[in-house]
Design an enzyme around this catalytic site. Structure first.
Site, PDB file in Angstrom:
ATOM      1  N   ASN A 160      -5.837 -13.795   3.725  1.00 12.32           N
ATOM      2  CA  ASN A 160      -4.716 -13.141   3.038  1.00 12.32           C
ATOM      3  C   ASN A 160      -5.002 -13.116   1.543  1.00 12.32           C
ATOM      4  O   ASN A 160      -5.667 -14.004   1.019  1.00 12.32           O
ATOM      5  CB  ASN A 160      -3.416 -13.914   3.298  1.00 12.32           C
ATOM      6  CG  ASN A 160      -2.213 -13.251   2.650  1.00 12.32           C
ATOM      7  OD1 ASN A 160      -2.087 -12.028   2.656  1.00 12.32           O
ATOM      8  ND2 ASN A 160      -1.312 -14.049   2.082  1.00 12.32           N
ATOM      9  N   HIS A 192      -3.058 -13.165  -2.118  1.00 17.40           N
ATOM     10  CA  HIS A 192      -1.748 -13.526  -2.669  1.00 17.40           C
ATOM     11  C   HIS A 192      -1.797 -13.411  -4.190  1.00 17.40           C
ATOM     12  O   HIS A 192      -2.740 -13.891  -4.822  1.00 17.40           O
ATOM     13  CB  HIS A 192      -1.382 -14.957  -2.250  1.00 17.40           C
ATOM     14  CG  HIS A 192      -0.016 -15.349  -2.693  1.00 17.40           C
ATOM     15  ND1 HIS A 192       1.136 -14.871  -2.103  1.00 17.40           N
ATOM     16  CD2 HIS A 192       0.393 -16.149  -3.709  1.00 17.40           C
ATOM     17  CE1 HIS A 192       2.190 -15.357  -2.719  1.00 17.40           C
ATOM     18  NE2 HIS A 192       1.772 -16.139  -3.699  1.00 17.40           N
ATOM     19  N   SER A 239      -5.275 -15.086  -5.439  1.00 14.03           N
ATOM     20  CA  SER A 239      -6.046 -15.977  -4.565  1.00 14.03           C
ATOM     21  C   SER A 239      -6.254 -15.307  -3.224  1.00 14.03           C
ATOM     22  O   SER A 239      -5.367 -14.613  -2.723  1.00 14.03           O
ATOM     23  CB  SER A 239      -5.264 -17.288  -4.314  1.00 14.03           C
ATOM     24  OG  SER A 239      -4.842 -17.892  -5.515  1.00 14.03           O
ATOM     25  N   ASP A 249       1.296 -19.087   2.753  1.00 13.26           N
ATOM     26  CA  ASP A 249       0.444 -19.058   1.551  1.00 13.26           C
ATOM     27  C   ASP A 249      -0.165 -20.428   1.231  1.00 13.26           C
ATOM     28  O   ASP A 249      -0.323 -20.786   0.057  1.00 13.26           O
ATOM     29  CB  ASP A 249       1.244 -18.548   0.328  1.00 13.26           C
ATOM     30  CG  ASP A 249       1.782 -17.139   0.550  1.00 13.26           C
ATOM     31  OD1 ASP A 249       1.125 -16.354   1.245  1.00 13.26           O
ATOM     32  OD2 ASP A 249       2.881 -16.843   0.026  1.00 13.26           O
TER      33      ASP A 249
HETATM   34  C1  GRF Z   1      -0.811  -6.950  -3.521  1.00 13.21           C
HETATM   35  O1  GRF Z   1      -0.552  -7.124  -4.862  1.00 13.21           O
HETATM   36  C2  GRF Z   1      -0.848  -8.272  -2.794  1.00 13.21           C
HETATM   37  O2  GRF Z   1      -1.243  -9.327  -3.570  1.00 13.21           O
HETATM   38  C3  GRF Z   1       0.577  -8.455  -2.385  1.00 13.21           C
HETATM   39  O3  GRF Z   1       1.048  -7.170  -2.090  1.00 13.21           O
HETATM   40  C4  GRF Z   1       0.320  -6.217  -2.837  1.00 13.21           C
HETATM   41  C5  GRF Z   1      -0.168  -5.171  -1.902  1.00 13.21           C
HETATM   42  O4  GRF Z   1      -0.663  -4.049  -2.556  1.00 13.21           O
HETATM   43  N1  GRF Z   1       0.668  -9.395  -1.301  1.00 13.21           N
HETATM   44  P1  GRF Z   1      -1.469  -2.963  -1.766  1.00 13.21           P
HETATM   45  O5  GRF Z   1      -0.646  -2.545  -0.556  1.00 13.21           O
HETATM   46  O6  GRF Z   1      -2.785  -3.545  -1.362  1.00 13.21           O
HETATM   47  O7  GRF Z   1      -1.625  -1.817  -2.732  1.00 13.21           O
END
Ligand code: GRF
Length: 192
Positions: free
Chosen positions: A103, A105, A132, A141
């Site tokens: 994932n 984050h 991260s 997370d």
């Molecule tokens: C990213 O910033 C990620 O960290 C968060 O959601 C956002 C997703 O953006 N969990 P995308 O859909 O990849 O443009």
């Protein structure tokens, strides 16, 4: 070389998904085989189709996790990347995919698990912030951190500006971590 089949789960725009798909070429062990969303009109689904990656929508309901498990198994998926996927997966599902699921984050974990990470970093007066990539475990997370990328917070940063600056880091960090992970390397990658 045995290729690893990678699925990417999204709920929104899919910008990280695009970067992951585009990175899996040449000598990369992974290949993107499936993009799955829990949101029917997620813009990322169209972006995946433009990249010729099969897409699948699974409606959010109590059977979501078993339908997801079935879709991943039918596509013979080896690695699952959550990329802006906003649904919390059950401990049973996570257990089934332990060691195979990553994932991204938008914080320097273990700081700011959950939502509103950019505002929380600003409210705390942090001088540094970032993103991260971690292995997914049942606790939100909280899995082992595989990579982090850091930026300096500017005096005029807002949650919006930080989100945009951090996302640029995500687009480099996630493909870099996935490439190492697909070769069995789970040592911490630090970028700045
Ligand atoms: C990213 O910033 C990620 O960290 C968060 O959601 C956002 C997703 O953006 N969990 P995308 O859909 O990849 O443009």
């Amino acid at each position: 070389m045995t290729r690893l089949r990678v699925a990417i789960l999204i709920s929104g725009s899919g910008s990280n998904m695009v970067k992951l798909v585009q990175s899996m070429t040449g000598d990369h062990r992974g290949r993107a085989v499936l993009v799955i969303s829990d949101v029917a009109n997620a813009p990322g689904l169209g972006r995946a189709e433009e990249l010729s990656i099969p897409t699948h929508f699974i409606e959010g309901c109590e059977k979501f996790d078993s339908a997801l498990d079935t879709a991943l198994n039918e596509a013979r998926v080896d690695i699952v990347c959550l990329a802006g996927f906003m649904r919390i997966l059950s401990p049973e599902f996570v257990m089934n995919w332990a060691g195979k699921m990553l994932n991204i984050h938008p914080s320097l974990l273990p700081k700011y698990r959950g939502l509103h990470t950019h505002k929380r970093a600003l409210d705390a007066g942090d001088s540094q912030h970032g993103c991260s990539v971690h292995a997914v475990t049942a606790a939100l997370d909280s899995g082992p951190i595989l990579g982090q990328s850091t930026l300096d917070v500017a005096p005029d940063d807002t949650p919006h500006s930080l989100a945009s600056r951090v996302q640029k880091l995500e687009h480099v960090l996630y493909p870099a971590v996935l490439k190492r992970f697909s070769c069995g390397d789970t040592s911490l990658l630090t970028l700045s």
